[in-house]
Design a protein around this motif. Structure first.
Motif, mmCIF file in Angstrom:
data_model
loop_
_atom_site.group_PDB
_atom_site.id
_atom_site.type_symbol
_atom_site.label_atom_id
_atom_site.label_comp_id
_atom_site.label_asym_id
_atom_site.label_seq_id
_atom_site.Cartn_x
_atom_site.Cartn_y
_atom_site.Cartn_z
ATOM 1 N N LYS A 345 9.215 -1.499 -10.136
ATOM 2 C CA LYS A 345 9.738 -0.141 -10.178
ATOM 3 C C LYS A 345 8.630 0.900 -10.294
ATOM 4 O O LYS A 345 8.753 2.033 -9.824
ATOM 5 C CB LYS A 345 10.703 0.013 -11.350
ATOM 6 N N SER A 346 7.523 0.536 -10.924
ATOM 7 C CA SER A 346 6.435 1.487 -11.143
ATOM 8 C C SER A 346 5.471 1.580 -9.974
ATOM 9 O O SER A 346 4.609 2.443 -9.959
ATOM 10 C CB SER A 346 5.661 1.107 -12.401
ATOM 11 N N LEU A 347 5.552 0.702 -8.955
ATOM 12 C CA LEU A 347 4.667 0.752 -7.801
ATOM 13 C C LEU A 347 5.020 1.950 -6.918
ATOM 14 O O LEU A 347 6.196 2.278 -6.750
ATOM 15 C CB LEU A 347 4.775 -0.537 -6.976
ATOM 16 N N PRO A 348 3.984 2.662 -6.270
ATOM 17 C CA PRO A 348 4.276 3.805 -5.380
ATOM 18 C C PRO A 348 4.933 3.356 -4.090
ATOM 19 O O PRO A 348 4.720 2.233 -3.625
ATOM 20 C CB PRO A 348 2.892 4.403 -5.112
ATOM 21 N N CYS A 349 5.742 4.226 -3.534
ATOM 22 C CA CYS A 349 6.456 3.895 -2.299
ATOM 23 C C CYS A 349 5.503 3.966 -1.113
ATOM 24 O O CYS A 349 4.750 4.916 -0.941
ATOM 25 C CB CYS A 349 7.611 4.878 -2.080
ATOM 26 N N THR A 350 5.520 2.980 -0.233
ATOM 27 C CA THR A 350 4.652 2.906 0.963
ATOM 28 C C THR A 350 5.475 2.917 2.223
ATOM 29 O O THR A 350 5.049 2.407 3.255
ATOM 30 C CB THR A 350 3.800 1.622 0.897
ATOM 31 N N CYS A 351 6.635 3.546 2.152
ATOM 32 C CA CYS A 351 7.530 3.523 3.315
ATOM 33 C C CYS A 351 6.951 4.307 4.487
ATOM 34 O O CYS A 351 7.211 3.991 5.638
ATOM 35 C CB CYS A 351 8.898 4.103 2.943
ATOM 36 N N GLY A 352 6.162 5.401 4.233
ATOM 37 C CA GLY A 352 5.664 6.217 5.333
ATOM 38 C C GLY A 352 4.394 5.696 5.963
ATOM 39 O O GLY A 352 3.920 6.268 6.945
ATOM 40 N N MET A 353 3.820 4.680 5.432
ATOM 41 C CA MET A 353 2.585 4.134 5.989
ATOM 42 C C MET A 353 2.908 3.226 7.149
ATOM 43 O O MET A 353 3.752 2.361 7.055
ATOM 44 C CB MET A 353 1.827 3.357 4.912
ATOM 45 N N SER A 354 2.142 3.449 8.208
ATOM 46 C CA SER A 354 2.402 2.654 9.412
ATOM 47 C C SER A 354 1.609 1.375 9.444
ATOM 48 O O SER A 354 2.055 0.381 10.014
ATOM 49 C CB SER A 354 2.091 3.487 10.668
ATOM 50 N N HIS A 355 0.401 1.398 8.855
ATOM 51 C CA HIS A 355 -0.435 0.207 8.972
ATOM 52 C C HIS A 355 -0.890 -0.291 7.602
ATOM 53 O O HIS A 355 -1.949 -0.877 7.469
ATOM 54 C CB HIS A 355 -1.676 0.513 9.833
#
Length: 447
Positions: A345-355
């Protein structure tokens, strides 16, 4: 002339015939008289038919003293389940019956077998608290009666007795047991018959070869006291006491060592990776079941007493240690699962990263596993994750470069920490230390 000769011949033949008949009759009568005289001589000496032997000697007078001595031939068995013991012994009685006195110039005694015992008075001694007893009868009844000229009598028999023994198993198997074989007159009170040990403590003799598989015979000794029955009165009672100490080596091999090994085996799970769920669970269940089997086997050979035995304390404490090791892994597994949920839950979201891709490295990795990470390049670690012990987190971005230099650079930012929970670390010290302290206390108390 012929008539006279014939008459003479008949008279001679008749006389010869009569002489032969008389001679044979006299021989037969002589042989029968010898046999009868021997029979009459024996009965006359002992005066068996001249007295009423249903009454004790000196009937109506003071109590007749009857001395007793015992020679223990063998101590056959001791049963904890039935709480009894079996012993084979020679029981000898000594008393004086003036009705059996006989004159003798050589002062020699006369010895008889068991057939004469039924015709004279003998003490009615029985074994108190006996369950079974019998007189040996191979090849004939093992009974001996010896009568002395002054009327003293020795009455000896070989008997096997199974008697009850009140055992205390509170210290089993580190216990000592004292059992008693009790002798007493069945009908005659102390006013009619005085039963006593003939030579005090020397009245009891044992065979030096007597031994038992589970016990060490420490000592035999004799005592005597009066026993009171409300309906009949006081009776003299003799005691044969023997003290037995149990051999511990058998139980060390069959009970204590296996239980200790099972406890030590349960500690192995503290060094197994916490993610190896099948290994740690199966090890814990195996040790618990094995301890249950050991406890069941010990109780099967013991009576169902209502108090705790020494072996019960050791086995149940060992069982608790094994069971706690299973609960310890249950706690470790639960806390690990809760901690991982919080970390995700505390990890940052990486949804917008493409690679880029975020990985959680949890566990230990071999060289082949680290080679598979060569295509990843490091990215800055999240500050919060950098401070959390017990696992490793890294953010890796995908790269198309697949060279050896890139491999080394890709792994430079990874921080690999052994996957050991704090509870496992403390358990490696607490469990062995506590069990050692328990053993020191246990053996110092019961040994």
């Amino acid at each position: 002339m012929l008539i006279a000769s014939s008459l003479l011949w008949r008279i001679d033949a008749h006389l010869i015939t009569k002489g032969v008949v008389f001679s044979y009759s006299s021989l037969s009568a002589k042989a029968q008289d010898v046999t009868k005289s021997r029979k009459l001589k024996t009965e006359h000496l002992l005066q068996v038919d001249d007295h009423d032997f249903t009454m004790r000697p000196s009937f109506g007078g003071p109590a007749i003293p009857v001395g007793v001595d015992v020679q223990v031939e063998s101590l056959d068995s001791i049963s904890e389940v039935d709480m009894d013991f079996t012993v084979t012994l020679y029981l000898r009685h000594y008393w004086k019956d003036e009705r059996l006195a006989f004159p003798s110039s050589t002062n020699k005694s006369m010895t008889f077998d068991g057939r004469l015992v039924k015709k004279i008075w003998v003490p009615d001694v029985f074994f108190v608290h006996s369950k079974r007893s019998f007189i040996h009868d191979t090849t004939t009844d093992n009974i001996m009666l010896r009568v002395f000229p002054d009327g003293h009598v020795l009455y000896s028999l070989r008997v096997t007795v199974t008697a009850a023994c009140n055992m205390d198993f509170s210290r089993f198997p580190l216990d000592s047991q004292t059992c008693s074989l009790e002798l007493e007159s069945y009908a005659y009170t102390d006013e009619d018959l005085m039963l006593y040990w003939k030579n005090g403590d020397e009245s009891l003799s044992t065979d030096d070869r007597i031994s038992l598989s589970q016990f060490l015979i420490q000592k035999f000794h004799t005592t005597s006291r009066l026993a009171f029955y409300s309906s009949t009165g006081w009776y003299n009672r003799l005691y044969i006491n023997f003290t037995l100490r149990r051999h511990i080596f058998f139980f060390l091999l069959q009970t204590y060592f296996p239980a200790t090994l099972m406890v030590m085996l349960s500690w192995v799970s503290f060094w197994i990776d916490r993610r190896a769920v099948p290994a740690r669970v199966s090890l814990g269940i195996t040790t618990v079941l094995t301890m249950s089997t050991i406890i069941t086997g010990v109780n099967a050979s013991m009576p169902r007493v209502s108090y705790i035995k020494a072996v019960d304390i050791y086995l149940w404490v060992s069982f608790v240690f094994v069971f706690l090791s299973v609960l310890e892994y249950a706690a470790v597994n639960y806390l690990t699962t809760v901690q991982e949920r919080r970390d995700r839950k505390s990890l940052p979201c990486t949804c917008g990263m493409s690679h880029t891709r975020t990985m959680m490295l949890d566990g230990m990795y071999s060289e082949a596993d680290t080679d598979s990470l060569a295509g990843y390049t490091t990215a800055p670690m999240v500050p919060e994750e950098r401070e959390k012990p017990g696992h490793m987190a890294g953010t890796l971005s995908v790269s198309s470069v697949s060279t050896t230099t890139a491999k080394k650079k890709g792994l430079r930012g990874l921080r690999i920490i052994p996957n050991t929970h704090a509870i496992d670390t403390y358990s490696r010290m607490i469990f062995p230390g506590s069990y050692i302290i328990f053993n020191l206390i246990y053996w110092s108390v019961y040994c």
